[in-house]
Design a protein around this motif. Structure first.
Motif, mmCIF file in Angstrom:
data_model
loop_
_atom_site.group_PDB
_atom_site.id
_atom_site.type_symbol
_atom_site.label_atom_id
_atom_site.label_comp_id
_atom_site.label_asym_id
_atom_site.label_seq_id
_atom_site.Cartn_x
_atom_site.Cartn_y
_atom_site.Cartn_z
ATOM 1 N N MET A 1 0.844 -1.191 0.000
ATOM 2 C CA MET A 1 0.000 0.000 0.000
ATOM 3 C C MET A 1 0.885 1.248 0.000
ATOM 4 N N ASN A 2 0.520 2.244 -0.786
ATOM 5 C CA ASN A 2 1.263 3.486 -0.871
ATOM 6 C C ASN A 2 0.685 4.539 0.070
ATOM 7 N N GLU A 3 1.466 5.566 0.308
ATOM 8 C CA GLU A 3 0.945 6.728 1.017
ATOM 9 C C GLU A 3 -0.080 7.403 0.128
ATOM 10 N N ALA A 4 -1.227 7.771 0.695
ATOM 11 C CA ALA A 4 -2.289 8.394 -0.094
ATOM 12 C C ALA A 4 -1.779 9.659 -0.781
ATOM 13 N N CYS A 112 4.332 4.043 -12.475
ATOM 14 C CA CYS A 112 4.253 5.245 -11.655
ATOM 15 C C CYS A 112 2.978 5.239 -10.830
ATOM 16 N N LEU A 113 1.853 4.994 -11.471
ATOM 17 C CA LEU A 113 0.580 4.994 -10.761
ATOM 18 C C LEU A 113 0.557 3.932 -9.669
ATOM 19 N N LYS A 114 1.183 2.779 -9.931
ATOM 20 C CA LYS A 114 1.206 1.703 -8.941
ATOM 21 C C LYS A 114 2.090 2.045 -7.750
ATOM 22 N N ASN A 115 3.010 2.973 -7.943
ATOM 23 C CA ASN A 115 3.950 3.326 -6.883
ATOM 24 C C ASN A 115 3.664 4.698 -6.272
ATOM 25 N N GLY A 116 2.446 5.194 -6.468
ATOM 26 C CA GLY A 116 2.038 6.430 -5.812
ATOM 27 C C GLY A 116 2.541 7.696 -6.471
ATOM 28 N N VAL A 117 2.911 7.605 -7.746
ATOM 29 C CA VAL A 117 3.385 8.779 -8.491
ATOM 30 C C VAL A 117 2.368 9.100 -9.580
ATOM 31 N N LEU A 118 1.886 10.320 -9.610
ATOM 32 C CA LEU A 118 0.947 10.763 -10.640
ATOM 33 C C LEU A 118 1.729 11.172 -11.881
#
Length: 205
Positions: A1-4, A112-118
């Motif tokens: 789980m990533n940081e929101a 990127c999206l899977k790792n919390g990066v937009l």
């Protein structure tokens, strides 16, 4: 789980005026990297270090005024090349929550999206305007719920699929997304068992 992901990201930006930066540049292939910190320490190695291992004077990530920048603005086809999730992990580990470019490598965009990066794809002219403002140390505001970028009185809208947006804002991955439907599935199964008991009986048989 990533940081929101924050609903409003207000930050300076690092500008990388290069096109076709591939994942082999983001995560070097000529070095054995052990552990998540090494992935960050040697990210963008050709751009940050000279051949003898010393820091390059033109390191685009070394500007002291941008050390806490959470936005990276880059040229087209950013993250192209081989499929390596460590590239997106390195970007996140360097503190970036948003990457803006005219286009991305498809797998890198997904990672990127899977790792919390937009990852935000905008037109070349819009990206150039953002780069110019970022060069002048203007702050960039990214509003994910509204899918909007604001800077210097200008507004740019961007696209993102609804599920990726939901996962980013919730700090969850695909498994977490499915787990969120667990109660709804259980309720459906109970109702289905009550209205169509013969289906359940046939499955047990």
């Amino acid at each position: 789980m990533n940081e929101a992901y924050p609903p409003v990201l207000d930050s300076l930006a690092v500008v990388l005026r290069l096109e076709n930066v591939d994942t082999d540049v983001i995560t070097p292939i000529g070095r054995v990297l052990e552990g998540p910190q090494a992935i960050v320490d040697y990210a963008f190695e050709p751009l940050r270090f000279a051949d003898d291992g010393t820091k390059r004077a033109d390191d685009p990530f070394a500007d002291p005024d941008r050390q806490n920048a959470q936005i990276l603005v880059a040229g087209r086809n950013f993250g192209c090349g081989s499929s390596r999730e460590t590239a997106a992990q390195a970007i996140r580990g360097m503190g970036f929550r948003c990457v803006i470019a005219p286009s991305f490598g498809d797998i890198f965009y997904s990672n990127c999206l899977k790792n919390g990066v937009l990852a935000v794809a905008l037109g070349s002219r819009e990206v150039e305007q953002i780069m110019a403002s970022a060069d002048a140390l203007s702050r960039i505001i990214v509003r994910l719920p509204e899918q909007r970028i604001e800077l210097d009185g200008q507004v740019a809208q961007f696209e993102i699929d609804p599920l990726s947006k939901r996962m980013l804002l919730g700090g969850i991955d695909e498994i977490g997304l499915l787990q969120g439907y667990a109660e709804a599935k259980a309720n459906f199964d109970r109702a289905d068992a009550a209205t169509r008991p013969w289906v359940r009986a046939r499955r047990r048989a």
